[in-house]
Enzyme design. Structure first.
Site, short mmCIF file in Angstrom:
data_model
loop_
_atom_site.label_atom_id
_atom_site.label_comp_id
_atom_site.label_asym_id
_atom_site.label_seq_id
_atom_site.Cartn_x
_atom_site.Cartn_y
_atom_site.Cartn_z
N LYS A 264 0.75 -1.10 0.05
CA LYS A 264 0.00 0.03 0.13
C LYS A 264 0.82 1.28 0.09
O LYS A 264 1.64 1.43 0.69
CB LYS A 264 -0.86 0.16 1.28
CG LYS A 264 -1.81 1.15 1.50
CD LYS A 264 -2.71 1.12 2.77
CE LYS A 264 -3.40 2.59 3.04
NZ LYS A 264 -4.35 2.43 4.36
N ASP A 269 -2.94 10.07 4.05
CA ASP A 269 -4.36 9.54 4.26
C ASP A 269 -5.17 10.29 5.03
O ASP A 269 -5.06 10.46 6.35
CB ASP A 269 -4.48 8.18 4.72
CG ASP A 269 -5.93 7.52 4.79
OD1 ASP A 269 -6.77 7.98 4.46
OD2 ASP A 269 -5.99 6.44 5.40
N LYS A 276 -10.85 12.10 8.36
CA LYS A 276 -10.25 11.82 9.53
C LYS A 276 -10.40 13.01 10.67
O LYS A 276 -10.29 14.09 10.25
CB LYS A 276 -8.99 11.38 9.61
CG LYS A 276 -8.71 9.92 9.03
CD LYS A 276 -7.16 9.38 8.91
CE LYS A 276 -7.05 8.08 8.13
NZ LYS A 276 -7.50 6.99 9.02
N ASP A 287 1.48 6.23 5.66
CA ASP A 287 0.55 5.13 5.07
C ASP A 287 0.69 4.62 4.00
O ASP A 287 0.10 3.72 3.20
CB ASP A 287 -0.87 5.75 4.82
CG ASP A 287 -2.07 5.08 5.16
OD1 ASP A 287 -1.80 3.93 5.77
OD2 ASP A 287 -3.09 5.55 4.59
N ASP A 346 -12.44 6.49 3.65
CA ASP A 346 -11.31 6.20 4.42
C ASP A 346 -10.83 4.91 4.45
O ASP A 346 -9.85 4.46 4.79
CB ASP A 346 -11.58 6.60 5.69
CG ASP A 346 -10.45 6.92 6.59
OD1 ASP A 346 -9.17 6.88 6.25
OD2 ASP A 346 -10.47 7.06 7.82
N GLU A 348 -9.60 3.45 1.97
CA GLU A 348 -9.07 3.66 0.64
C GLU A 348 -8.07 2.46 0.18
O GLU A 348 -7.77 2.10 -0.94
CB GLU A 348 -8.28 5.03 0.63
CG GLU A 348 -6.83 5.14 0.95
CD GLU A 348 -6.89 5.01 2.59
OE1 GLU A 348 -7.87 4.93 3.29
OE2 GLU A 348 -5.65 4.80 3.01
N ARG A 350 -7.81 -0.79 0.63
CA ARG A 350 -8.18 -1.85 -0.16
C ARG A 350 -8.54 -1.57 -1.60
O ARG A 350 -8.48 -2.54 -2.40
CB ARG A 350 -9.31 -2.45 0.79
CG ARG A 350 -10.50 -1.35 0.86
CD ARG A 350 -11.39 -2.12 2.16
NE ARG A 350 -10.65 -1.62 3.34
CZ ARG A 350 -11.48 -1.81 4.40
NH1 ARG A 350 -12.61 -2.32 4.47
NH2 ARG A 350 -10.55 -1.71 5.64
N1 BES Z 1 -4.48 4.10 6.78
C1 BES Z 1 -5.92 3.86 7.79
C2 BES Z 1 -5.27 2.70 8.78
C3 BES Z 1 -4.51 3.00 10.03
C4 BES Z 1 -5.04 3.55 11.04
C5 BES Z 1 -3.19 2.99 9.61
C6 BES Z 1 -4.25 3.96 12.03
C7 BES Z 1 -2.31 3.34 10.98
C8 BES Z 1 -2.62 3.66 11.91
C9 BES Z 1 -6.59 3.04 6.87
O1 BES Z 1 -6.87 3.82 5.56
C10 BES Z 1 -8.07 3.65 7.41
O2 BES Z 1 -8.41 4.57 7.35
N2 BES Z 1 -8.79 2.87 7.76
C11 BES Z 1 -9.97 2.67 8.48
C12 BES Z 1 -11.02 1.73 7.84
C13 BES Z 1 -12.50 1.81 8.25
C14 BES Z 1 -13.19 3.15 7.53
C15 BES Z 1 -13.25 0.66 7.81
C16 BES Z 1 -9.87 2.53 10.10
O3 BES Z 1 -9.18 1.58 10.22
O4 BES Z 1 -10.47 3.21 10.78
ZN ZN Z 2 -4.90 4.36 4.73
MN MN Z 3 -7.97 5.39 5.50
#
Ligand code: BES
Ligand code: ZN
Ligand code: MN
Length: 499
Positions: A264, A269, A276, A287, A346, A348, A350
């Site tokens: 990734k 992000d 966020k 990220d 968010d 994103e 995947r």
């Molecule tokens: N990049 C984040 C995941 C992340 C969170 C990495 C904290 C490192 C530290 C990812 O893109 C994300 O935002 N995931 C969301 C998914 C949700 C919307 C289903 C999450 O984990 O809140």
């Molecule tokens: Zn992310």
């Molecule tokens: Mn995200």
């Protein structure tokens, strides 16, 4: 920015580590091992100290209360004629408990505690060559950011002269190659997103990869559109900085197996329209850690000349809420044709990974290893030091084991039956989030599974926690970027190439 080359605005500093058959006549310090024995401090013999020098060193250390416990660092004046001003004693703990990880942690702490010393001679490789080299380089790494001032004398990394037999030189060089590759991943992850964005990142990777003897292909936004990379484009289109897809390949003649690597590469992000919260958002410069790790891994594999074919597919995009951004409810078409309802922008990672996995699967590799800072749920489930691994069961389990063997803690996680239902969408083939919070890491794994080609052994490593250290340095793990899981994937590639 010139489109073909890009230098990072700052790199971390790290110690020089050299192998020597004999100790130099003069150095600034000797670094020796101590153990915590049943009756207290023990100082094992070393070719650096004769028997009377060893005895007086023991006495000096005992007098200041040294115990030999793991990670303890005690500095005392060197005995006469030792060829150095001081002896630095590094505690390795109980002799029975000493393994590679304990040695890597201790040498890591030693490297961090000895910046500014100068030239340091050691025979620590007697206890493990790879662990010593990795510990010194990984632990001695320091990223101080982009600054107007130069390193002070105290911040200058030391030079370690590792005295050992010539017969270990191959292992020594390989360990140095792997450790320095980990630092490439760390430098990339530590670089802020105003400097590192898809175009500049792709340019940097091209330069490094070509130097390592890899083939490089970079698709820009026009080519991505033409070839149908709808996931990468959907994430990238809210940003003024367009996305890229970088493909790096290593094709040695003797290869029997082909491994696809995917990582990734979200250079920042924000969450997109599903924005966020502001507090802590700055950590999202990390990220792109999955792509950095896979780039570093394939560079290491090339430098090690591993006899296995490797193709790294790295989707790079910036997730921003610009006026062109993807909206919740939009339906996108991934590379290969599968459609997806984007309920949360968010989620994103995947979306870009699925395009990359579909593309990588076209090559019909034997294995596909993908890694990503994918979910906060990974951190909830396993904490911030242990990666979660999903995928084909046997391969997944083996990768998790390898992770634990190399000191990059990892744990196998299941894909959940209920998610096969929850991934269904009313508007598209699948949707990118489920309605519940339960099993967020595993749901993402199920999403990615839809894009893996048939018959490919695959594993997805969620590194949201372990790729970034938000706390104080420990052992060979610095603050901020850690470089996880480069050493795991390199070890897996080694194993596959030897099978
Ligand atoms: N990049 C984040 C995941 C992340 C969170 C990495 C904290 C490192 C530290 C990812 O893109 C994300 O935002 N995931 C969301 C998914 C949700 C919307 C289903 C999450 O984990 O809140
Ligand atoms: Zn992310
Ligand atoms: Mn995200």
């Amino acid at each position: 920015m010139a489109s073909s080359t890009f230098e990072l605005p700052a790199r971390g500093s790290f110690p020089t580590v050299e192998l020597a058959k004999k100790a130099p006549k003069q150095a600034d310090a000797l670094l020796i091992a101590t153990f915590a024995g049943e009756e207290g401090l023990e100082v094992p013999g070393t070719s650096l100290l004769g028997s009377s020098a060893l005895r007086s060193t023991y006495e000096a250390l005992a007098a200041v209360g040294a115990t030999g416990k793991a990670g303890e660092i005690v500095k005392v004046p060197a005995p006469q004629k030792a060829g150095a001003a001081q002896v630095i004693a590094l505690g390795l703990g109980g002799v029975e408990e000493l393994d590679d990880e304990a040695l890597r942690r201790a040498t890591g702490s030693a490297a961090r505690a000895t910046a500014g010393v100068g030239t340091i001679v050691t025979t620590l490789a007697d206890f493990g060559v790879t662990a010593t080299v990795e510990g010194l380089i990984l632990g001695g790494y320091a990223y101080r950011g982009i600054r107007s001032t130069e390193l002070t004398e105290k911040e200058q990394p030391s030079t370690f002269i590792v005295v050992a037999d010539k017969s270990v030189s191959e292992e020594f060089e390989a360990a140095r190659t792997v450790a320095e590759s980990v630092l490439i991943a760390r430098d990339l992850v530590n670089t802020p997103a105003n400097e590192l964005y898809p175009e500049s990142y792709a340019a940097f990777l091209s330069g490094e990869a070509k130097e390592a003897g890899l083939d490089v292909e970079v698709l820009d936004e026009k080519q991505l559109k033409k070839q149908g990379f709808g996931g990468i484009l959907a994430v990238g289109k809210g940003s003024a900085r367009p996305p890229r897809l970088v493909r790096l390949s290593w094709k040695p003649k003797k290869a029997k197996k082909h491994v696809a690597l995917v990582g990734k590469g979200i250079t920042f992000d924000t969450g997109g329209i599903s924005l966020k919260p502001g507090n802590g958002m700055w950590d999202m410069i990390s990220d792109m850690g999955g792509s950095a790790a896979m780039a570093a891994t394939i560079i290491a594999a090339a430098k090690l000349k591993l006899p296995v074919q490797i193709t790294a597919t790295l989707p790079l995009a910036e997730n921003m809420p610009g006026s062109g951004a993807t909206r919740p409810g939009d339906v996108i078409t991934h590379y290969g044709g599968l459609t997806s309802e984007v309920l949360n922008t968010d989620a994103e990672g995947r979306l870009v990974l699925s395009d990359a996995i579909a593309r990588a699967s076209e090559d019909k590799p034997d294995y596909l290893i993908e890694t990503a800072t994918l979910t906060g749920a990974q951190i909830v489930a396993l904490g911030s030091r242990t990666s979660g691994i999903m995928g084909s069961e046997v391969f997944r389990d083996r990768l998790a084991e390898i992770g634990r063997e190399v000191g990059e803690n990892a744990w196998a996680m299941p894909l959940l039956e209920e998610h096969d239902e929850e991934i269904k969408s009313q508007a598209a083939d699948i949707r990118n989030i489920n309605a519940k919070r339960e099993g967020g890491m595993e749901f993402a794994g199920t999403y990615l599974k839809q894009f893996v080609g048939e018959g490919i052994e695959w594993a997805h490593i969620d590194i949201a926690g372990p790729s970034w250290n938000g706390s104080a340095p420990r052992g060979y793990t610095p603050k901020r970027a850690t470089g996880v899981p480069v050493r795991t994937v390199v070890a897996a590639l080694r194993e596959i190439s030897e099978a």
